[in-house]
Design a protein around this motif. Structure first.
Motif, PDB file in Angstrom:
ATOM      1  N   UNK A   1     -19.107 -10.880 -14.361  1.00  0.00           N
ATOM      2  CA  UNK A   1     -18.783 -10.189 -13.107  1.00  0.00           C
ATOM      3  C   UNK A   1     -17.349 -10.538 -12.725  1.00  0.00           C
ATOM      4  N   UNK A   2     -16.491  -9.524 -12.761  1.00  0.00           N
ATOM      5  CA  UNK A   2     -15.071  -9.782 -12.573  1.00  0.00           C
ATOM      6  C   UNK A   2     -14.713 -10.036 -11.130  1.00  0.00           C
ATOM      7  N   UNK A   3     -15.605  -9.842 -10.178  1.00  0.00           N
ATOM      8  CA  UNK A   3     -15.260 -10.045  -8.790  1.00  0.00           C
ATOM      9  C   UNK A   3     -14.475  -8.872  -8.249  1.00  0.00           C
ATOM     10  N   UNK A   4     -13.913  -9.052  -7.067  1.00  0.00           N
ATOM     11  CA  UNK A   4     -13.108  -8.014  -6.443  1.00  0.00           C
ATOM     12  C   UNK A   4     -11.693  -8.093  -7.019  1.00  0.00           C
ATOM     13  N   UNK A   5     -11.244  -7.002  -7.582  1.00  0.00           N
ATOM     14  CA  UNK A   5      -9.949  -6.992  -8.242  1.00  0.00           C
ATOM     15  C   UNK A   5      -8.929  -6.258  -7.395  1.00  0.00           C
ATOM     16  N   UNK A   6      -7.841  -6.939  -7.098  1.00  0.00           N
ATOM     17  CA  UNK A   6      -6.762  -6.323  -6.363  1.00  0.00           C
ATOM     18  C   UNK A   6      -5.490  -6.354  -7.197  1.00  0.00           C
ATOM     19  N   UNK A   7      -4.734  -5.308  -7.103  1.00  0.00           N
ATOM     20  CA  UNK A   7      -3.417  -5.323  -7.730  1.00  0.00           C
ATOM     21  C   UNK A   7      -2.464  -4.392  -6.989  1.00  0.00           C
ATOM     22  N   UNK A   8      -1.173  -4.715  -7.028  1.00  0.00           N
ATOM     23  CA  UNK A   8      -0.622  -5.901  -7.675  1.00  0.00           C
ATOM     24  C   UNK A   8      -0.830  -7.161  -6.830  1.00  0.00           C
ATOM     25  N   UNK A   9      -0.595  -8.312  -7.381  1.00  0.00           N
ATOM     26  CA  UNK A   9      -0.697  -9.556  -6.614  1.00  0.00           C
ATOM     27  C   UNK A   9       0.477  -9.685  -5.653  1.00  0.00           C
ATOM     28  N   UNK A  10       1.631  -9.282  -6.123  1.00  0.00           N
ATOM     29  CA  UNK A  10       2.842  -9.325  -5.300  1.00  0.00           C
ATOM     30  C   UNK A  10       3.536  -7.980  -5.406  1.00  0.00           C
ATOM     31  N   UNK A  11       4.042  -7.507  -4.277  1.00  0.00           N
ATOM     32  CA  UNK A  11       4.705  -6.206  -4.242  1.00  0.00           C
ATOM     33  C   UNK A  11       5.914  -6.322  -3.321  1.00  0.00           C
ATOM     34  N   UNK A  12       7.054  -5.948  -3.840  1.00  0.00           N
ATOM     35  CA  UNK A  12       8.283  -5.949  -3.051  1.00  0.00           C
ATOM     36  C   UNK A  12       8.741  -4.513  -2.890  1.00  0.00           C
ATOM     37  N   UNK A  13       8.973  -4.119  -1.677  1.00  0.00           N
ATOM     38  CA  UNK A  13       9.437  -2.763  -1.396  1.00  0.00           C
ATOM     39  C   UNK A  13      10.626  -2.839  -0.434  1.00  0.00           C
ATOM     40  N   UNK A  14      11.524  -1.886  -0.595  1.00  0.00           N
ATOM     41  CA  UNK A  14      12.634  -1.750   0.349  1.00  0.00           C
ATOM     42  C   UNK A  14      12.147  -0.938   1.542  1.00  0.00           C
ATOM     43  N   UNK A  15      12.766  -1.156   2.674  1.00  0.00           N
ATOM     44  CA  UNK A  15      12.427  -0.385   3.867  1.00  0.00           C
ATOM     45  C   UNK A  15      12.503   1.110   3.562  1.00  0.00           C
ATOM     46  N   UNK A  16      11.490   1.827   3.998  1.00  0.00           N
ATOM     47  CA  UNK A  16      11.447   3.258   3.785  1.00  0.00           C
ATOM     48  C   UNK A  16      10.684   3.704   2.557  1.00  0.00           C
ATOM     49  N   UNK A  17      10.391   2.764   1.649  1.00  0.00           N
ATOM     50  CA  UNK A  17       9.621   3.117   0.461  1.00  0.00           C
ATOM     51  C   UNK A  17       8.130   3.147   0.778  1.00  0.00           C
ATOM     52  N   UNK A  18       7.364   3.562  -0.215  1.00  0.00           N
ATOM     53  CA  UNK A  18       5.910   3.588  -0.070  1.00  0.00           C
ATOM     54  C   UNK A  18       5.300   2.410  -0.821  1.00  0.00           C
ATOM     55  N   UNK A  19       4.250   1.859  -0.243  1.00  0.00           N
ATOM     56  CA  UNK A  19       3.498   0.795  -0.920  1.00  0.00           C
ATOM     57  C   UNK A  19       2.082   1.288  -1.169  1.00  0.00           C
ATOM     58  N   UNK A  20       1.601   1.052  -2.390  1.00  0.00           N
ATOM     59  CA  UNK A  20       0.222   1.408  -2.750  1.00  0.00           C
ATOM     60  C   UNK A  20      -0.502   0.167  -3.230  1.00  0.00           C
ATOM     61  N   UNK A  21      -1.583  -0.167  -2.555  1.00  0.00           N
ATOM     62  CA  UNK A  21      -2.359  -1.354  -2.885  1.00  0.00           C
ATOM     63  C   UNK A  21      -3.724  -0.891  -3.390  1.00  0.00           C
ATOM     64  N   UNK A  22      -4.182  -1.509  -4.477  1.00  0.00           N
ATOM     65  CA  UNK A  22      -5.418  -1.063  -5.108  1.00  0.00           C
ATOM     66  C   UNK A  22      -6.490  -2.136  -5.036  1.00  0.00           C
ATOM     67  N   UNK A  23      -7.719  -1.686  -4.953  1.00  0.00           N
ATOM     68  CA  UNK A  23      -8.851  -2.607  -4.873  1.00  0.00           C
ATOM     69  C   UNK A  23     -10.056  -2.023  -5.583  1.00  0.00           C
ATOM     70  N   UNK A  24     -10.582  -2.772  -6.545  1.00  0.00           N
ATOM     71  CA  UNK A  24     -11.832  -2.400  -7.199  1.00  0.00           C
ATOM     72  C   UNK A  24     -12.910  -3.368  -6.748  1.00  0.00           C
TER      73      UNK A  24
END
Lengths: 113, 111
Positions: A1-24
């Motif tokens: 059982x892999x548990x709850x998987x999130x990615x990425x672990x670290x995300x750097x974005x510049x102001x105005x960009x979009x961030x996408x966070x994933x969760x299984x």
């Protein structure tokens, strides 16, 4: 059982960009919750989803933030036009309805520069 | 009034002592209560759940619930340096709904 998987672990974005966070979620879990944690603060609820449905989004900012949990694939938390104040740890958790507590993923640390 | 309140600490106890962590909640209709442990830079980890009044023991951990007083506590016996972490109290009103978290109590166990 892999548990709850999130990615990425670290995300750097510049102001105005979009961030996408994933969760299984964990296998057998059909309920997904997203929380945000700022330094020295508690976990703040953002949104609760089941497959293809948003059940409770009372904690989501009205603008720029959205979440989905499609029939196939992971849950996605999307932040458009990020600002420095969005920098935080974003945790996803999953559960079986009414059984035990949440299981958290390892989180995504978002840094907006 | 916050949904869940905890003393932020820090709480320091010597190794081998009993650490006592407390939590109060505002919604009298709350059904489920949980304690999570969070190490610095890590995700919260569920360590105890309790649903009815009284005590629940699991190894060195004992959770206590008093619904009349709207109070939940966590006792850690024989505290170890590895218990040093932030402990989060979480309360669930209804099955499937969101959990409300306290801001956590920072515990340091001194060798």
């Amino acid at each position: 059982n892999a548990g709850v998987m999130q990615n990425p672990r670290h995300l750097v974005r510049r102001r105005g960009q979009e961030a996408r966070l994933r969760c299984s979620p964990m296998k057998g879990h059909s309920h997904v919750y997203w929380y945000r944690q700022l330094p020295e603060e508690g976990l703040k609820f953002m949104v609760y989803l089941q497959k293809e449905n948003i059940i409770d989004e009372s904690g989501m900012p009205k603008e720029r933030f959205s979440a989905e949990f499609p029939k196939e694939g992971p849950s996605i938390l999307r932040i458009q036009q990020v600002v420095r104040g969005d920098s935080a740890a974003y945790f996803c958790a999953s559960s079986r309805l009414g059984v035990d507590g949440y299981t958290f993923g390892s989180g995504t640390r978002l840094t907006v520069v | 009034q916050k949904e869940v309140e905890q003393n932020s600490g820090p709480l320091s106890v010597p190794e081998g002592a009993i650490a006592s962590l407390n939590c109060t909640y505002s919604d009298r209709g709350s059904q489920s209560f949980f304690w999570y442990r969070q190490y610095s830079g890590k995700s919260p980890e569920l360590i105890m759940s309790i649903y009815s009044n009284g005590d629940k023991e699991d190894g060195r951990f004992t959770a206590q619930l008093n619904k009349a007083s709207q109070y939940v506590s966590l006792l850690i016996r024989d505290s170890q340096p590895s218990d040093s972490a932030t402990y989060l109290c979480a309360v669930n009103r209804n099955t499937g709904n969101q959990f409300y978290f306290g801001t956590g109590t920072s515990l340091t166990v001194i060798p």
